[in-house]
Design an enzyme around this catalytic site. Structure first.
Site, PDB file in Angstrom:
ATOM      1  N   ASN A 119       7.637  -5.549   6.153  1.00 13.25           N
ATOM      2  CA  ASN A 119       6.439  -6.077   5.492  1.00 13.25           C
ATOM      3  C   ASN A 119       5.718  -5.054   4.615  1.00 13.25           C
ATOM      4  O   ASN A 119       5.145  -5.405   3.586  1.00 13.25           O
ATOM      5  CB  ASN A 119       5.469  -6.603   6.564  1.00 13.25           C
ATOM      6  N   THR A 168       0.062   3.423   9.008  1.00 15.57           N
ATOM      7  CA  THR A 168       0.047   4.735   8.351  1.00 15.57           C
ATOM      8  C   THR A 168      -1.151   5.564   8.810  1.00 15.57           C
ATOM      9  O   THR A 168      -0.979   6.646   9.363  1.00 15.57           O
ATOM     10  CB  THR A 168       0.034   4.596   6.812  1.00 15.57           C
ATOM     11  N   ILE A 209      -2.063 -14.349  -1.920  1.00 14.50           N
ATOM     12  CA  ILE A 209      -2.494 -14.513  -0.527  1.00 14.50           C
ATOM     13  C   ILE A 209      -3.771 -13.707  -0.322  1.00 14.50           C
ATOM     14  O   ILE A 209      -3.879 -12.578  -0.815  1.00 14.50           O
ATOM     15  CB  ILE A 209      -1.387 -14.001   0.448  1.00 14.50           C
ATOM     16  N   GLY A 247       3.972  -1.970   8.719  1.00 19.02           N
ATOM     17  CA  GLY A 247       2.656  -2.235   8.121  1.00 19.02           C
ATOM     18  C   GLY A 247       1.908  -3.316   8.860  1.00 19.02           C
ATOM     19  O   GLY A 247       1.563  -4.350   8.276  1.00 19.02           O
ATOM     20  N   TYR A 273       6.490  -3.051  -9.329  1.00 19.17           N
ATOM     21  CA  TYR A 273       6.396  -3.966  -8.180  1.00 19.17           C
ATOM     22  C   TYR A 273       7.425  -5.092  -8.302  1.00 19.17           C
ATOM     23  O   TYR A 273       8.101  -5.435  -7.328  1.00 19.17           O
ATOM     24  CB  TYR A 273       4.972  -4.516  -8.139  1.00 19.17           C
ATOM     25  N   THR A 278      -1.168  -3.256  10.699  1.00 19.29           N
ATOM     26  CA  THR A 278      -2.587  -3.216  11.101  1.00 19.29           C
ATOM     27  C   THR A 278      -3.537  -3.970  10.176  1.00 19.29           C
ATOM     28  O   THR A 278      -4.740  -4.019  10.438  1.00 19.29           O
ATOM     29  CB  THR A 278      -3.098  -1.760  11.222  1.00 19.29           C
ATOM     30  N   ARG A 279      -3.027  -4.505   9.073  1.00 20.94           N
ATOM     31  CA  ARG A 279      -3.946  -5.301   8.232  1.00 20.94           C
ATOM     32  C   ARG A 279      -3.192  -6.358   7.428  1.00 20.94           C
ATOM     33  O   ARG A 279      -1.951  -6.344   7.382  1.00 20.94           O
ATOM     34  CB  ARG A 279      -4.760  -4.400   7.316  1.00 20.94           C
ATOM     35  N   SER A 331       8.008 -11.085  -3.141  1.00 16.71           N
ATOM     36  CA  SER A 331       6.806 -11.616  -3.814  1.00 16.71           C
ATOM     37  C   SER A 331       7.266 -12.518  -4.958  1.00 16.71           C
ATOM     38  O   SER A 331       8.378 -12.334  -5.484  1.00 16.71           O
ATOM     39  CB  SER A 331       6.002 -10.441  -4.386  1.00 16.71           C
ATOM     40  N   LYS A 360      10.398  -5.805  -5.711  1.00 11.61           N
ATOM     41  CA  LYS A 360      10.440  -7.061  -4.962  1.00 11.61           C
ATOM     42  C   LYS A 360      11.688  -7.884  -5.299  1.00 11.61           C
ATOM     43  O   LYS A 360      12.231  -8.564  -4.425  1.00 11.61           O
ATOM     44  CB  LYS A 360       9.160  -7.876  -5.217  1.00 11.61           C
TER      45      LYS A 360
HETATM   46  P1  NAD Z   1      -2.128  -4.803   2.447  1.00 15.24           P
HETATM   47  O1  NAD Z   1      -2.396  -3.790   1.418  1.00 15.24           O
HETATM   48  O2  NAD Z   1      -3.248  -5.367   3.222  1.00 15.24           O
HETATM   49  O3  NAD Z   1      -1.035  -4.263   3.501  1.00 15.24           O
HETATM   50  C1  NAD Z   1       0.010  -3.407   3.139  1.00 15.24           C
HETATM   51  C2  NAD Z   1       0.614  -2.804   4.397  1.00 15.24           C
HETATM   52  O4  NAD Z   1       1.606  -1.852   3.997  1.00 15.24           O
HETATM   53  C3  NAD Z   1      -0.428  -2.048   5.234  1.00 15.24           C
HETATM   54  O5  NAD Z   1      -0.222  -2.316   6.596  1.00 15.24           O
HETATM   55  C4  NAD Z   1      -0.126  -0.594   4.929  1.00 15.24           C
HETATM   56  O6  NAD Z   1      -0.424   0.284   6.010  1.00 15.24           O
HETATM   57  C5  NAD Z   1       1.373  -0.631   4.673  1.00 15.24           C
HETATM   58  N1  NAD Z   1       1.769   0.518   3.866  1.00 15.24           N
HETATM   59  C6  NAD Z   1       1.266   0.879   2.651  1.00 15.24           C
HETATM   60  N2  NAD Z   1       1.802   2.049   2.256  1.00 15.24           N
HETATM   61  C7  NAD Z   1       2.661   2.431   3.231  1.00 15.24           C
HETATM   62  C8  NAD Z   1       3.510   3.557   3.422  1.00 15.24           C
HETATM   63  N3  NAD Z   1       3.582   4.549   2.534  1.00 15.24           N
HETATM   64  N4  NAD Z   1       4.260   3.615   4.548  1.00 15.24           N
HETATM   65  C9  NAD Z   1       4.206   2.628   5.468  1.00 15.24           C
HETATM   66  N5  NAD Z   1       3.408   1.552   5.363  1.00 15.24           N
HETATM   67  C10 NAD Z   1       2.643   1.459   4.259  1.00 15.24           C
HETATM   68  O7  NAD Z   1      -1.367  -5.938   1.666  1.00 15.24           O
HETATM   69  P2  NAD Z   1      -0.761  -7.336   2.130  1.00 15.24           P
HETATM   70  O8  NAD Z   1      -1.182  -8.311   1.129  1.00 15.24           O
HETATM   71  O9  NAD Z   1      -0.981  -7.613   3.552  1.00 15.24           O
HETATM   72  O10 NAD Z   1       0.792  -7.023   1.834  1.00 15.24           O
HETATM   73  C11 NAD Z   1       1.811  -7.092   2.803  1.00 15.24           C
HETATM   74  C12 NAD Z   1       3.128  -7.321   2.095  1.00 15.24           C
HETATM   75  O11 NAD Z   1       3.097  -8.583   1.430  1.00 15.24           O
HETATM   76  C13 NAD Z   1       3.431  -6.290   1.008  1.00 15.24           C
HETATM   77  O12 NAD Z   1       4.805  -5.982   1.017  1.00 15.24           O
HETATM   78  C14 NAD Z   1       3.056  -7.013  -0.274  1.00 15.24           C
HETATM   79  O13 NAD Z   1       3.744  -6.511  -1.380  1.00 15.24           O
HETATM   80  C15 NAD Z   1       3.468  -8.429   0.075  1.00 15.24           C
HETATM   81  N6  NAD Z   1       2.834  -9.460  -0.741  1.00 15.24           N
HETATM   82  C16 NAD Z   1       1.466  -9.641  -0.727  1.00 15.24           C
HETATM   83  C17 NAD Z   1       0.913 -10.643  -1.510  1.00 15.24           C
HETATM   84  C18 NAD Z   1      -0.571 -10.906  -1.527  1.00 15.24           C
HETATM   85  O14 NAD Z   1      -1.017 -11.735  -2.338  1.00 15.24           O
HETATM   86  N7  NAD Z   1      -1.381 -10.298  -0.691  1.00 15.24           N
HETATM   87  C19 NAD Z   1       1.734 -11.450  -2.305  1.00 15.24           C
HETATM   88  C20 NAD Z   1       3.095 -11.239  -2.292  1.00 15.24           C
HETATM   89  C21 NAD Z   1       3.645 -10.245  -1.502  1.00 15.24           C
END
Ligand code: NAD
Length: 244
Positions: free
Chosen positions: A86, A38, A185, A13, A152, A15-16, A139, A156
């Site tokens: 990730n 994806t 985040i 994951g 979730y 690209t973002r 998380s 996690k």
């Molecule tokens: P985001 O939605 O921007 O990124 C999620 C990533 O997961 C993307 O790159 C997406 O392409 C990938 N993904 C989604 N579905 C997928 C699939 N079926 N197969 C392969 N890849 C897939 O969110 P983020 O905030 O950057 O989250 C990244 C990680 O951090 C996640 O595991 C999320 O649970 C965790 N997280 C985020 C936060 C937050 O506040 N943003 C807090 C705690 C944990």
């Protein structure tokens, strides 16, 4: 400082959001970074052109042929020094009101997806002479639970348990395994929150702000590096003091 010069690292994951920041941070630290995406092929190609030593693979963790795809990616990585699980999603709703399919999708991508990726690389990690470090993206939801996020939170907390258990299995082979647990985040995931809810959440965070993706990437980089050579089986919370 190039803490990861010459190291091969795979990030799912990439690209973002947090994943993209991790790829950028590791590339700047001198690593060869492979990352998965994806649908965002355009962004993946852009990153390949603008960042040093990065390569992308299209991989959906819930796709039918994911095991076969992972086997092919693993074959291309005879030596892997770091793996960052990730990729993840949320799909919120009260347990009583959510369909089983909607509930399970979160388990499938976050927990089973990370399990499949990790398992695909373990044979190569065991064969190589060089040390390795695996990081799971958990998380604070996995530490304390969140209403409307039973799926979730289960996924996690499962990742924290996976990191702890796997760290014990792999320690004799000099492979460290840890998890990180971010709080709120700034990312696409938290952009979905209603502005009033964001303000309420912020008031409960001792540092009084959401974290930046770079602040998670820095900890992941540290765990992958030799600076963390005696740390394994740990869950590092990155939440501005929220659940301390
Ligand atoms: P985001 O939605 O921007 O990124 C999620 C990533 O997961 C993307 O790159 C997406 O392409 C990938 N993904 C989604 N579905 C997928 C699939 N079926 N197969 C392969 N890849 C897939 O969110 P983020 O905030 O950057 O989250 C990244 C990680 O951090 C996640 O595991 C999320 O649970 C965790 N997280 C985020 C936060 C937050 O506040 N943003 C807090 C705690 C944990």
């Amino acid at each position: 400082m190039e803490m990861l010069r010459g190291k091969n690292i795979l990030v799912t994951g990439g690209t973002r959001g947090i994943g993209k920041n991790i790829v950028e941070c590791l590339s700047a630290a001198g690593a060869y970074v492979s990352f998965t995406y994806t649908q965002s092929e355009h962004e993946a190609r852009k990153m390949e052109q603008t960042l040093e030593n990065v390569k992308s693979y299209r991989l959906a963790l819930n796709a039918e042929h994911v095991d076969q795809q992972l086997e092919e990616i693993a074959k291309e990585h005879r030596t892997l020094h770091g793996l960052v699980n990730n990729a993840g999603i949320t799909n919120d709703g009260l347990m009583l009101l959510q369909s089983e399919a909607n509930w399970m999708k979160v388990i499938d991508i976050n927990l089973i997806g990370s399990y499949k990726v990790t398992k695909a690389f373990i044979p190569a990690l065991l064969k190589q002479k060089e040390k390795a470090s695996i990081v799971f993206m958990s998380s604070v939801a996995g530490c304390v639970g969140v209403a409307g996020q039973t799926n979730y939170s289960v996924a996690k907390s499962g990742l924290i348990a996976m990191a702890k258990s796997l760290s014990k299995e792999l320690a004799p082979k000099r492979i460290r395994v840890n998890s990180v647990s971010p709080g709120y985040i700034e990312s696409d995931m938290t952009d979905k929150l209603h502005p009033t809810l964001r303000e309420t959440y912020k008031k409960n965070i001792p540092l009084q702000r959401f974290g930046q993706p770079e602040e998670v990437a820095n900890v992941v980089q540290f765990l992958l590096s030799e600076q963390a050579s005696y740390i394994t089986g740990q869950n590092i919370i990155i939440d501005g003091g929220l659940i301390s």
